[in-house]
Design a protein around this motif. Structure first.
Motif, PDB file in Angstrom:
ATOM      1  N   LEU A  47       0.869  -1.175   0.000  1.00 34.24           N
ATOM      2  CA  LEU A  47       0.000   0.000   0.000  1.00 34.24           C
ATOM      3  C   LEU A  47       0.906   1.224   0.000  1.00 34.24           C
ATOM      4  O   LEU A  47       1.706   1.414   0.918  1.00 34.24           O
ATOM      5  N   GLN A  48       0.797   2.035  -1.059  1.00 32.38           N
ATOM      6  CA  GLN A  48       1.697   3.170  -1.230  1.00 32.38           C
ATOM      7  C   GLN A  48       0.979   4.487  -0.944  1.00 32.38           C
ATOM      8  O   GLN A  48      -0.072   4.490  -0.320  1.00 32.38           O
ATOM      9  N   LEU A  49       1.529   5.585  -1.434  1.00 34.00           N
ATOM     10  CA  LEU A  49       0.946   6.894  -1.121  1.00 34.00           C
ATOM     11  C   LEU A  49      -0.483   7.063  -1.622  1.00 34.00           C
ATOM     12  O   LEU A  49      -1.359   7.473  -0.880  1.00 34.00           O
ATOM     13  N   HIS A  50      -0.695   6.774  -2.918  1.00 33.90           N
ATOM     14  CA  HIS A  50      -1.998   7.079  -3.514  1.00 33.90           C
ATOM     15  C   HIS A  50      -2.846   5.842  -3.774  1.00 33.90           C
ATOM     16  O   HIS A  50      -3.994   5.965  -4.187  1.00 33.90           O
ATOM     17  N   ALA A  51      -2.259   4.675  -3.631  1.00 30.83           N
ATOM     18  CA  ALA A  51      -2.966   3.459  -4.054  1.00 30.83           C
ATOM     19  C   ALA A  51      -2.163   2.227  -3.634  1.00 30.83           C
ATOM     20  O   ALA A  51      -1.055   2.352  -3.110  1.00 30.83           O
ATOM     21  N   TYR A  52      -2.751   1.055  -3.897  1.00 32.15           N
ATOM     22  CA  TYR A  52      -1.979  -0.182  -3.776  1.00 32.15           C
ATOM     23  C   TYR A  52      -0.955  -0.227  -4.897  1.00 32.15           C
ATOM     24  O   TYR A  52      -1.094   0.428  -5.930  1.00 32.15           O
ATOM     25  N   TRP A  95      -1.613   1.319  -9.609  1.00 35.86           N
ATOM     26  CA  TRP A  95      -2.987   1.694  -9.292  1.00 35.86           C
ATOM     27  C   TRP A  95      -3.973   0.531  -9.189  1.00 35.86           C
ATOM     28  O   TRP A  95      -5.159   0.714  -9.480  1.00 35.86           O
ATOM     29  N   TYR A 417       5.131   8.258  -5.669  1.00 36.56           N
ATOM     30  CA  TYR A 417       4.364   7.033  -5.437  1.00 36.56           C
ATOM     31  C   TYR A 417       4.676   6.353  -4.109  1.00 36.56           C
ATOM     32  O   TYR A 417       3.790   5.774  -3.487  1.00 36.56           O
TER      33      TYR A 417
END
Lengths: 557, 99
Positions: A47-52, A95, A417
């Protein structure tokens, strides 16, 4: 190209079935995030900053057109139409939705791919020379042994809960394109008295505490290699610092105990492990080798190449930078740069991936490689096909002639990301590439490797860049430290810091200052940046980067 | 002397989509920082964080992030939070594309 056996296929299907059920149980509340997290990480899902983010293994960077097409399909069907090739020869999707990941894993399984052990404290994807099986300077193809290591390390029961992650790289050429000295274990194929063997290096790594690996054995025979590797990992698995994750990697273990003591322990463990192997690994290796027979190389005239080279300056420029000598006469290794000026290093659109798959099928004996430098390689192209290949690459923006030049930059995803990042990498890489393209200096500068990481974990290999850039958070502002003189090759070396870092607005100017200093002080146009730096040391670069205060004031006035 | 408490929002990532979400004063989640509950009391912050974390079917990795209060509502104080509420800088993806 290794093709999955029935066992491999069943194993992947079973793992995917398990993961599908785990996702369902997380969503219906039967699993907490604390319970689910290690399960998703075992399957490459971050799980990253904006999405998996799903990291898919490309074993030793080798693909065929079917695999590449499927990667394109996944990008199109479940992501935002592109993928990011990494410095560990993997591909990352930025994403995916949690619900879709089981379907993505099934789609990967259809072409013999997976995301197992692309995360977690396990043995990660085994990387190799991206010119394996093609390079003119190669002693032996490292891929069969890389595949053997992949099979041995995948789901190895003793090595699923180690002190930390563990990375292995292998090269079959004395010219080390696989950065073996910066891996937990680096393997170099060597020849002694006509016998092929393996030099084993241990305890290299970048990150917070960069170390160049040390030779633990100069020559391990083929039948001893796997038990020897098992002995090393086993010794570290016991000794490694589970109390402190920053001291857990084997580089620290080797540093704390000394290479001689580690060698003694490994030799003792090897004596215990070796009798348990009973030669099964050697039978397996013989089977694996059959999958890696060289393709049926053609013997044909190269007139088409010679003519295009003579008459088409754009083709000539591409051929001069992007081709490498092949071991077979009449063939070349063609690198496809996915570093067009101003684009994101390592990103390829689904359409580009499809075109590369088509071209590999049409002109490249159906083989592709991903390099740790984040480019795509067609390892076997007959020279007569190169003009047509180049023309088709041009149509989709893949004919950039910049391999090995200043815009061929390694950059990690950085804070655009990555949840671990402390600063951005991608915009810095984009700006540097555009700047030097506008200055039209790229070819005059020649061989130079810029590598950028957005945090100390060093996914962007900044320590071994001729110019390394490390993005940090200094009191809430992005700040970039620069190192010079790093080298990823067989002469591996860590770069030296120039001095205080630079804010985002002036780091590209600083790089230009460094490069202009090099152009001014190099002894001739033939002296590369790295050679110049080794001759002059830091002094002229430091003087140009940090002028005395008085002078700086006078300049400003 | 302990550091003065600065205003905060509770933020995390959505379980299914993985994107950035913020906790509201009605115990629901929003994708827009402007609609987030701004917490100005340290004791309240811990209670609100616990309330947010209890919604395990909605959120992953909830934490308190610093904001400054402006006329336009809460604004991030750190560039990382600014990127989180915007999206990556190399493509027009993420939050910036959804607004």
């Amino acid at each position: 190209m290794y093709a999955y056996s029935e066992f491999d296929t069943d194993f992947i299907a079973e793992r995917n079935r398990q993961f599908r059920a785990q996702v369902e149980r997380r969503i219906d509340g039967s699993l907490t995030e604390d319970e689910f997290r290690p399960l998703r990480l075992m399957n490459g899902l971050y799980l990253q900053l904006h999405a998996y983010m799903l990291r898919v293994a490309i074993p030793y960077g080798s693909l065929d057109s079917a695999k590449m097409r499927q990667l394109a399909y996944i990008a199109q069907r479940w992501d935002k139409g592109y993928g990011h090739f990494t410095t560990r020869q993997n591909i990352q999707y930025n994403w995916p939705k949690l619900n879709d990941v089981p379907d993505i894993l099934d789609a990967l399984g259809e072409v013999g791919m997976h995301a197992i052990q692309t995360s977690g404290n396990t043995i990660r994807n085994v990387t190799a020379d991206h010119f394996a099986g093609a390079a003119a300077d190669e002693i032996a193809d490292p891929r069969p042994v890389a595949e053997l290591i992949r099979q041995w390390s995948t789901d190895h029961p003793e090595f699923q809960f180690m002190p930390r992650k563990f990375k292995i790289a292998i090269t079959g050429s004395p010219n080390d394109r696989a950065v073996t000295a910066a891996h937990d274990i680096g393997i170099r194929i060597v020849e002694k008295d006509g016998e092929i063997g393996y030099q084993v290096i241990v305890g290299g790594g970048l990150g917070r505490t960069p170390m160049i690996g040390k030779v633990i054995s100069d020559f391990v025979t083929e039948e001893d290699l796997l038990p020897y590797l098992e002995a090393i990992v086993s010794v570290w698995n016991v000794l490694g610092r589970r109390d402190n994750k920053y001291k857990a990697r084997i580089k620290i273990t080797v540093h704390e105990h000394g290479i001689d003591e580690i060698r003694r322990l490994v030799d003792a463990r090897f004596a215990e492990v070796k009798p348990t192997f009973k030669g099964v690994d050697q039978q397996l290796l013989a089977e694996i080798r059959k999958h890696f027979h060289p393709p049926a190389f053609r013997n044909a005239p190269t007139d088409a190449f010679d003519q295009a080279y003579e008459n088409d300056p754009v083709f000539r420029s591409w051929a001069d930078t992007n081709l490498t000598e092949h071991k077979i006469n009449g063939y070349a290794i063609a690198q496809i740069s996915i570093k067009a000026h101003g684009e994101t290093p390592g990103d390829a659109s689904a359409e580009q991936m499809e075109v590369m798959a088509d071209l590999a099928e049409k002109y490249g004996h159906d083989e592709l490689r991903i390099s740790h430098e984040q480019n795509v390689v067609l390892p076997h192209v007959h020279k007569s096909d190169l003009p047509a290949l180049h023309a088709e690459l041009k149509k989709v923006g893949l004919a950039t002639a910049n391999i090995g030049l200043i815009s061929d930059i390694i950059a990690c995803p950085g804070m655009d990301y990555c949840a671990l990042a402390t600063a951005r990498s991608i915009p810095i890489a984009q700006e540097i590439a555009v700047r030097f393209d506008e200055l039209k200096l790229e070819h005059e500068i020649g061989d130079i490797k810029i590598k950028i990481s957005g945090c100390i974990n060093a996914c962007g290999h900044h320590h071994v860049g001729h110019i390394g850039i490390l993005g940090l958070d200094r009191a809430g502002v992005e700040n970039y430290q620069i190192t010079l003189g790093g080298d990823h090759s067989e002469n591996a070396n860590l770069g030296d810091r120039t001095g205080p870092g630079f804010p985002a607005e002036s780091v590209v100017d600083a790089i230009e200052t460094i490069v202009r200093t090099y152009l001014a002080v190099r002894s001739s146009a033939d002296e590369t940046f790295l050679e110049t730096y080794r001759r002059t040391g830091m002094e002229p670069f430091k003087a140009a980067l940090y002028p005395p205060k008085e002078e700086a004031k006078a300049d400003a006035a | 002397m302990p550091r003065a408490f600065t205003p905060k929002v509770v933020t995390g990532n959505a379980l299914l989509e993985g994107d950035v979400i913020y906790f509201t004063d009605s115990d629901s989640w929003t994708r827009n920082l402007k609609d987030a509950e701004v917490i100005t009391d340290e004791a309240v912050a811990q209670v609100r964080l616990l309330a947010a974390e209890s919604q395990a079917a909605e959120v992953v990795g909830a934490y308190l992030a610093d904001v400054k209060v402006t006329e336009d509502g809460p604004e991030p104080t750190h560039f990382r939070e600014d990127f989180r509420r915007t999206g990556p800088s190399n493509y027009f993806h993420g939050k910036q594309a959804e607004a």
